[in-house]
Design a protein around this motif. Structure first.
Motif, PDB file in Angstrom:
ATOM      1  N   ILE A 172       0.832  -1.202   0.000  1.00 48.02           N
ATOM      2  CA  ILE A 172       0.000   0.000   0.000  1.00 48.02           C
ATOM      3  C   ILE A 172       0.866   1.252   0.000  1.00 48.02           C
ATOM      4  O   ILE A 172       1.871   1.333   0.706  1.00 48.02           O
ATOM      5  N   ARG A 173       0.459   2.219  -0.819  1.00 44.89           N
ATOM      6  CA  ARG A 173       1.143   3.506  -0.900  1.00 44.89           C
ATOM      7  C   ARG A 173       0.105   4.611  -0.753  1.00 44.89           C
ATOM      8  O   ARG A 173      -0.832   4.700  -1.534  1.00 44.89           O
ATOM      9  N   GLY A 174       0.287   5.464   0.237  1.00 37.08           N
ATOM     10  CA  GLY A 174      -0.637   6.572   0.424  1.00 37.08           C
ATOM     11  C   GLY A 174      -0.614   7.563  -0.722  1.00 37.08           C
ATOM     12  O   GLY A 174      -1.525   8.378  -0.862  1.00 37.08           O
ATOM     13  N   CYS A 175       0.425   7.487  -1.570  1.00 34.93           N
ATOM     14  CA  CYS A 175       0.513   8.372  -2.727  1.00 34.93           C
ATOM     15  C   CYS A 175      -0.318   7.869  -3.896  1.00 34.93           C
ATOM     16  O   CYS A 175      -0.349   8.502  -4.955  1.00 34.93           O
ATOM     17  N   ASN A 176      -1.000   6.723  -3.732  1.00 31.09           N
ATOM     18  CA  ASN A 176      -1.855   6.205  -4.792  1.00 31.09           C
ATOM     19  C   ASN A 176      -2.901   5.283  -4.156  1.00 31.09           C
ATOM     20  O   ASN A 176      -2.748   4.067  -4.153  1.00 31.09           O
ATOM     21  N   MET A 177      -3.938   5.875  -3.626  1.00 31.79           N
ATOM     22  CA  MET A 177      -5.006   5.082  -3.038  1.00 31.79           C
ATOM     23  C   MET A 177      -6.330   5.832  -3.156  1.00 31.79           C
ATOM     24  O   MET A 177      -6.345   7.049  -3.415  1.00 31.79           O
ATOM     25  N   ALA A 178      -7.420   5.110  -2.999  1.00 29.26           N
ATOM     26  CA  ALA A 178      -8.746   5.714  -3.127  1.00 29.26           C
ATOM     27  C   ALA A 178      -9.711   5.033  -2.170  1.00 29.26           C
ATOM     28  O   ALA A 178      -9.584   3.840  -1.896  1.00 29.26           O
ATOM     29  N   TYR A 179     -10.671   5.794  -1.675  1.00 31.54           N
ATOM     30  CA  TYR A 179     -11.631   5.263  -0.705  1.00 31.54           C
ATOM     31  C   TYR A 179     -12.864   6.153  -0.689  1.00 31.54           C
ATOM     32  O   TYR A 179     -12.849   7.302  -1.148  1.00 31.54           O
ATOM     33  N   TRP A 180     -13.951   5.605  -0.162  1.00 30.88           N
ATOM     34  CA  TRP A 180     -15.181   6.380   0.033  1.00 30.88           C
ATOM     35  C   TRP A 180     -15.040   7.226   1.298  1.00 30.88           C
ATOM     36  O   TRP A 180     -14.511   6.761   2.312  1.00 30.88           O
ATOM     37  N   LYS A 181     -15.513   8.451   1.227  1.00 30.83           N
ATOM     38  CA  LYS A 181     -15.412   9.332   2.391  1.00 30.83           C
ATOM     39  C   LYS A 181     -16.117   8.722   3.596  1.00 30.83           C
ATOM     40  O   LYS A 181     -15.617   8.798   4.722  1.00 30.83           O
ATOM     41  N   ASP A 182     -17.274   8.111   3.379  1.00 30.96           N
ATOM     42  CA  ASP A 182     -18.006   7.494   4.493  1.00 30.96           C
ATOM     43  C   ASP A 182     -17.169   6.413   5.176  1.00 30.96           C
ATOM     44  O   ASP A 182     -17.228   6.251   6.402  1.00 30.96           O
ATOM     45  N   ASP A 183     -16.377   5.665   4.381  1.00 27.55           N
ATOM     46  CA  ASP A 183     -15.570   4.584   4.943  1.00 27.55           C
ATOM     47  C   ASP A 183     -14.417   5.119   5.780  1.00 27.55           C
ATOM     48  O   ASP A 183     -14.118   4.596   6.861  1.00 27.55           O
ATOM     49  N   ASP A 201      -0.219   5.013   6.121  1.00 27.78           N
ATOM     50  CA  ASP A 201      -1.112   4.532   5.072  1.00 27.78           C
ATOM     51  C   ASP A 201      -1.465   3.055   5.270  1.00 27.78           C
ATOM     52  O   ASP A 201      -2.611   2.640   5.066  1.00 27.78           O
ATOM     53  N   VAL A 202      -0.482   2.256   5.686  1.00 30.51           N
ATOM     54  CA  VAL A 202      -0.733   0.835   5.955  1.00 30.51           C
ATOM     55  C   VAL A 202      -1.661   0.683   7.163  1.00 30.51           C
ATOM     56  O   VAL A 202      -2.598  -0.122   7.153  1.00 30.51           O
ATOM     57  N   GLU A 203      -1.421   1.486   8.183  1.00 27.23           N
ATOM     58  CA  GLU A 203      -2.221   1.401   9.409  1.00 27.23           C
ATOM     59  C   GLU A 203      -3.692   1.703   9.151  1.00 27.23           C
ATOM     60  O   GLU A 203      -4.582   0.975   9.592  1.00 27.23           O
ATOM     61  N   VAL A 204      -3.972   2.772   8.390  1.00 23.42           N
ATOM     62  CA  VAL A 204      -5.370   3.103   8.116  1.00 23.42           C
ATOM     63  C   VAL A 204      -6.014   2.055   7.202  1.00 23.42           C
ATOM     64  O   VAL A 204      -7.209   1.770   7.320  1.00 23.42           O
ATOM     65  N   VAL A 209      -9.986  -2.515   6.613  1.00 21.34           N
ATOM     66  CA  VAL A 209     -10.289  -3.942   6.469  1.00 21.34           C
ATOM     67  C   VAL A 209     -10.993  -4.462   7.717  1.00 21.34           C
ATOM     68  O   VAL A 209     -11.979  -5.208   7.626  1.00 21.34           O
ATOM     69  N   HIS A 210     -10.514  -4.061   8.876  1.00 21.73           N
ATOM     70  CA  HIS A 210     -11.138  -4.524  10.123  1.00 21.73           C
ATOM     71  C   HIS A 210     -12.561  -3.990  10.281  1.00 21.73           C
ATOM     72  O   HIS A 210     -13.358  -4.571  11.025  1.00 21.73           O
ATOM     73  N   SER A 211     -12.876  -2.902   9.595  1.00 16.80           N
ATOM     74  CA  SER A 211     -14.235  -2.358   9.653  1.00 16.80           C
ATOM     75  C   SER A 211     -15.156  -3.012   8.627  1.00 16.80           C
ATOM     76  O   SER A 211     -16.338  -2.678   8.560  1.00 16.80           O
ATOM     77  N   GLY A 212     -14.606  -3.925   7.816  1.00 16.52           N
ATOM     78  CA  GLY A 212     -15.425  -4.644   6.852  1.00 16.52           C
ATOM     79  C   GLY A 212     -15.237  -4.213   5.405  1.00 16.52           C
ATOM     80  O   GLY A 212     -15.924  -4.720   4.514  1.00 16.52           O
ATOM     81  N   ILE A 213     -14.308  -3.299   5.153  1.00 20.51           N
ATOM     82  CA  ILE A 213     -14.039  -2.827   3.795  1.00 20.51           C
ATOM     83  C   ILE A 213     -12.936  -3.689   3.185  1.00 20.51           C
ATOM     84  O   ILE A 213     -11.910  -3.945   3.827  1.00 20.51           O
ATOM     85  N   GLN A 214     -13.126  -4.140   1.961  1.00 17.82           N
ATOM     86  CA  GLN A 214     -12.144  -4.981   1.291  1.00 17.82           C
ATOM     87  C   GLN A 214     -11.219  -4.147   0.402  1.00 17.82           C
ATOM     88  O   GLN A 214     -11.536  -3.018   0.046  1.00 17.82           O
ATOM     89  N   GLU A 250      -4.939  -6.886  17.308  1.00 19.33           N
ATOM     90  CA  GLU A 250      -6.211  -6.689  18.003  1.00 19.33           C
ATOM     91  C   GLU A 250      -7.353  -6.366  17.050  1.00 19.33           C
ATOM     92  O   GLU A 250      -8.476  -6.123  17.494  1.00 19.33           O
ATOM     93  N   GLN A 251      -7.065  -6.364  15.750  1.00 25.09           N
ATOM     94  CA  GLN A 251      -8.061  -6.083  14.709  1.00 25.09           C
ATOM     95  C   GLN A 251      -8.832  -4.791  15.006  1.00 25.09           C
ATOM     96  O   GLN A 251     -10.066  -4.740  14.976  1.00 25.09           O
ATOM     97  N   ILE A 252      -8.079  -3.760  15.270  1.00 24.54           N
ATOM     98  CA  ILE A 252      -8.643  -2.454  15.606  1.00 24.54           C
ATOM     99  C   ILE A 252      -9.141  -1.760  14.335  1.00 24.54           C
ATOM    100  O   ILE A 252      -8.453  -1.759  13.304  1.00 24.54           O
ATOM    101  N   ALA A 253     -10.313  -1.149  14.389  1.00 26.51           N
ATOM    102  CA  ALA A 253     -10.852  -0.401  13.264  1.00 26.51           C
ATOM    103  C   ALA A 253     -10.869   1.114  13.542  1.00 26.51           C
ATOM    104  O   ALA A 253     -10.594   1.913  12.652  1.00 26.51           O
ATOM    105  N   TRP A 254     -11.173   1.480  14.765  1.00 24.49           N
ATOM    106  CA  TRP A 254     -11.345   2.898  15.132  1.00 24.49           C
ATOM    107  C   TRP A 254     -10.095   3.397  15.848  1.00 24.49           C
ATOM    108  O   TRP A 254      -9.602   2.749  16.775  1.00 24.49           O
ATOM    109  N   CYS A 255      -9.561   4.547  15.437  1.00 26.91           N
ATOM    110  CA  CYS A 255      -8.439   5.141  16.184  1.00 26.91           C
ATOM    111  C   CYS A 255      -8.977   6.290  17.026  1.00 26.91           C
ATOM    112  O   CYS A 255      -9.807   7.089  16.567  1.00 26.91           O
ATOM    113  N   GLU A 256      -8.533   6.362  18.244  1.00 28.08           N
ATOM    114  CA  GLU A 256      -9.032   7.381  19.172  1.00 28.08           C
ATOM    115  C   GLU A 256      -8.570   8.782  18.783  1.00 28.08           C
ATOM    116  O   GLU A 256      -9.307   9.752  18.909  1.00 28.08           O
ATOM    117  N   ASN A 257      -7.330   8.894  18.318  1.00 28.57           N
ATOM    118  CA  ASN A 257      -6.770  10.203  17.991  1.00 28.57           C
ATOM    119  C   ASN A 257      -6.845  10.433  16.483  1.00 28.57           C
ATOM    120  O   ASN A 257      -5.849  10.459  15.781  1.00 28.57           O
TER     121      ASN A 257
END
Length: 264
Positions: A172-183, A201-204, A209-214, A250-257
């Motif tokens: 994964i490269r944050g310089c070339n990625m795409a996603y839905w704003k809602d996701d 970029d890898v962390e997000v 994925v842990h939130s159900g997005i492929q 821990e298959q974390i989806a939400w980050c607190e900060n």
């Protein structure tokens, strides 16, 4: 489909100029351009004002004070400004092949985010582009290790999308990625604990994925050229990797900060 093109930048207006021109030349143009500026000098703002006069694409410049490498913070601030449901994210030292956005949109699908590749340019090729000696990276000057990333071929692009590196996030490269704003909002955006360079970029992506997005991988399309520059400091990388491993284990989806600072 209307797209927000998100570009991160810091104190390299010459590269940002090439990046913006390549965005203006797209066969499918973005509905808006968002510039996440991590504290650049006044000359970057002046360049952006000049570029606004050369396009009918709205350009939104989001800036904060320079207090060191704080890319995750400025990305989150800029994501809140996105007016459209689909976001394509690149860096300001990238030159886009003219079908870049069109190729991304071929793979855009609810329930997925998309990761692309890059062609790393050498010092000499970058110098020629910045001096205006070339308008587009010469094909045979590419590093052999990246030359396949410069090809476009639609049948393979469709075939590889859900098959190439299916279970790997390390490409994964944050310089070339795409996603839905809602996701991206569902996982609270980028983790602002990750200051300085590395793994944000890898962390997000793992949290998506842990939130159900492929994940889909954009190969044989979405071609971009990364201008040569010195590496950023990796001084904080061990901590970033520690955070990443916790997210994975821990298959974390939400980050607190993240974008929303109040705990759920």
């Amino acid at each position: 489909m209307l797209v927000s093109l998100l570009i991160s930048t810091y104190n390299w207006k010459e590269a940002l100029s090439l990046c913006l021109y390549s965005a203006f030349a797209q066969t499918v143009k973005p509905a808006e351009i968002l510039i996440a500026d991590d504290g650049s000098r006044e000359d970057t703002r002046q360049l952006i004002d000049e570029m606004r006069a050369k396009t009918d694409i709205p350009i939104v410049h989001v800036w904060h004070e320079d207090k060191g490498f704080r890319k995750t913070i400025i990305l989150n601030k800029t994501l809140l400004k996105a007016s459209y449901p689909y976001i394509i994210q690149i860096d300001g030292d990238i030159i886009l092949e003219k079908h870049f956005i069109a190729d991304h949109l071929e793979l855009a699908e609810k329930g997925y985010f998309v990761c692309g590749s890059r062609v790393l340019l050498g010092r000499n090729s970058t110098s020629r582009l910045l001096k205006g000696m070339e308008r587009y990276p010469a094909f045979f000057n590419h590093n052999l290790g990246f030359i396949l990333n410069a090809f476009r071929f639609r049948p393979l692009r469709k075939y590889l999308a859900t098959r190439y590196a299916k279970d790997s996030m390390w490409r994964i490269r944050g310089c070339n990625m795409a996603y839905w704003k809602d996701d991206i909002m569902k996982v609270n955006g980028y983790n602002e604990d990750l200051e300085m360079w590395g793994q944000e970029d890898v962390e997000v992506s793992y949290r998506l994925v842990h939130s159900g997005i492929q994940k889909k991988q954009l190969k044989m399309g979405g071609v971009e050229f990364h201008l040569y520059h010195k590496f950023a400091s990796r001084a904080n990388l061990p901590y970033h990797e520690q955070v990443l491993h916790k997210v994975i284990e821990e298959q974390i989806a939400w980050c607190e900060n993240g974008i929303i600072k109040d705990k759920r």
